[in-house]
Each structure stands twice: as structure tokens, then as C-alpha cells.
Scaffold this active site. Structure first.
Site, PDB file in Angstrom:
ATOM      1  N   ASP A 107      49.791  44.633  37.594  1.00  0.00           N
ATOM      2  CA  ASP A 107      48.823  43.651  37.121  1.00  0.00           C
ATOM      3  C   ASP A 107      47.432  44.203  37.371  1.00  0.00           C
ATOM      4  O   ASP A 107      47.212  44.958  38.330  1.00  0.00           O
ATOM      5  CB  ASP A 107      48.993  42.319  37.852  1.00  0.00           C
ATOM      6  CG  ASP A 107      50.257  41.572  37.435  1.00  0.00           C
ATOM      7  OD1 ASP A 107      50.682  41.719  36.275  1.00  0.00           O
ATOM      8  OD2 ASP A 107      50.797  40.837  38.268  1.00  0.00           O
ATOM      9  N   ASP A 134      51.803  39.784  30.146  1.00  0.00           N
ATOM     10  CA  ASP A 134      51.690  38.359  30.481  1.00  0.00           C
ATOM     11  C   ASP A 134      50.851  37.624  29.436  1.00  0.00           C
ATOM     12  O   ASP A 134      51.170  36.498  29.053  1.00  0.00           O
ATOM     13  CB  ASP A 134      51.041  38.189  31.862  1.00  0.00           C
ATOM     14  CG  ASP A 134      51.834  38.835  32.977  1.00  0.00           C
ATOM     15  OD1 ASP A 134      53.072  38.965  32.846  1.00  0.00           O
ATOM     16  OD2 ASP A 134      51.213  39.220  33.982  1.00  0.00           O
TER      17      ASP A 134
END
EC number: 3.4.23.36
Length: 174
Positions: free
Chosen positions: A134, A152
Site C-alpha cells: 500500500d 483497492d
């Protein structure tokens, strides 16, 4: 004597039964490539936990997530890696079936292709690294939204498109 073809109903044409998967798989592949290229770039440019302020409300930062959304089950002991990998693969198989069956429904299939690409982008991370990379970090003052990635984002965009598609279907504005 020439044979006449049975007339298709509007609903059978709209379902796209037996339609081509290729365009939708192409969308999913583009999402996967964008996701993986951005993750590789961030992993090469940043050390773990380090980042760079881009705007007063947005940073790039390299973090790892062993869990699911919002680090759900991140400290579960390792089994979650394979459980979330399996879940992503099963989701991709179900989505492939739905894409084939409803190939003529553009918004529905675009939404599913985004979700599939996002799910498989994160599956690749879990298989290759044991965690998801991330790097997108939005914040207001000291409050930070959990870091996330392109995969995401694609899943969220796909979910929003599914809601819009369903609202249009219910209202009859397709």
C-alpha cells in the site's frame, strides 16, 4: 425451404449470454498492470515506512498489509495470507462466469472487471510477497485514512459502478 431463426426476447439479448470475455478481461489486465507497476515503482523508490508529502493532505508512503481492508486480520498469524488469496481467486472465477453470462451489459461488466483486476492485483502481492503493498496515504491533520493502492481503488470504483448500474436498472434508465 429456409429456416427462420426464433426471435430473441429483449431480456435474452440484454443478458449477453455467451458473450465475449475478451474486452472485460482486457480491462482487468489493465488494472492489474497499473496496480503492479505503481507498486513496483513505490517499492523501488521508498524504504518501508518512509514516504513523501505530495500535498498538504496526501502522501506517498510504502507500507505492507498482511490483512484485508483496513488491516483486518493483519496479525492473525499467517493463515490469512492464503485465505485472502483463495478468496480473491474464487472471486475472479465467479466474476469470469458473470462476465461471460452478461457480456452485453457494459456498466455491469466494467464494474466487475475493475473489481476482478483489483482483487487479482492484491492476490499477486500476497503470493509474491506475503503481504499487499500500500502507498496512497490521504489525511486531514493528524487523522490518516488507512493507506491503500491502485487495486483497492479499482475495487471501490467497481463497487460504486455496481451501485450506479443497479440504481439505473431499478429506475429503468438504462
Amino acid at each position: 425451404m429456409a429456416k427462420t431463426m426464433p426471435k430473441q426476447s429483449h431480456s435474452s439479448r440484454a443478458s449477453g449470454a455467451g458473450g465475449s470475455l475478451a474486452p472485460w478481461l482486457g480491462v482487468a489486465v489493465i488494472v492489474i498492470l497499473a496496480d503492479q507497476l505503481t507498486k513496483i515503482t513505490i517499492a523501488k523508490l521508498f524504504a518501508y515506512g518512509h514516504g513523501r508529502e505530495i500535498t498538504p493532505f496526501f502522501n506517498l508512503v510504502l507500507v505492507y498489509n498482511k490483512g484485508a481492508a483496513f488491516s483486518f486480520l493483519a496479525a492473525a498469524g499467517g493463515w490469512q495470507r492464503w485465505a485472502f488469496t483463495l478468496l480473491g481467486v474464487v472471486a475472479a472465477l465467479v466474476i469470469s462466469y458473470l462476465l461471460k453470462r452478461h457480456a452485453a451489459q457494459r456498466m455491469f461488466c466494467t464494474a466487475l472487471a475493475f473489481i476482478m483486476g483489483g482483487a487479482l492485483g492484491n492476490v499477486l502481492d500476497r503470493v509474491m510477497y506475503g503481504h499487499v503493498i500500500d502507498f496512497l496515504d490521504f489525511h486531514v491533520g493528524a487523522w490518516h485514512w488507512p493507506a491503500f493502492n491502485v487495486a483497492d481503488s479499482a475495487i471501490c470504483i467497481g463497487a460504486a459502478l455496481l451501485v450506479i448500474d443497479e440504481l439505473r436498472r431499478v429506475r429503468g434508465t438504462r
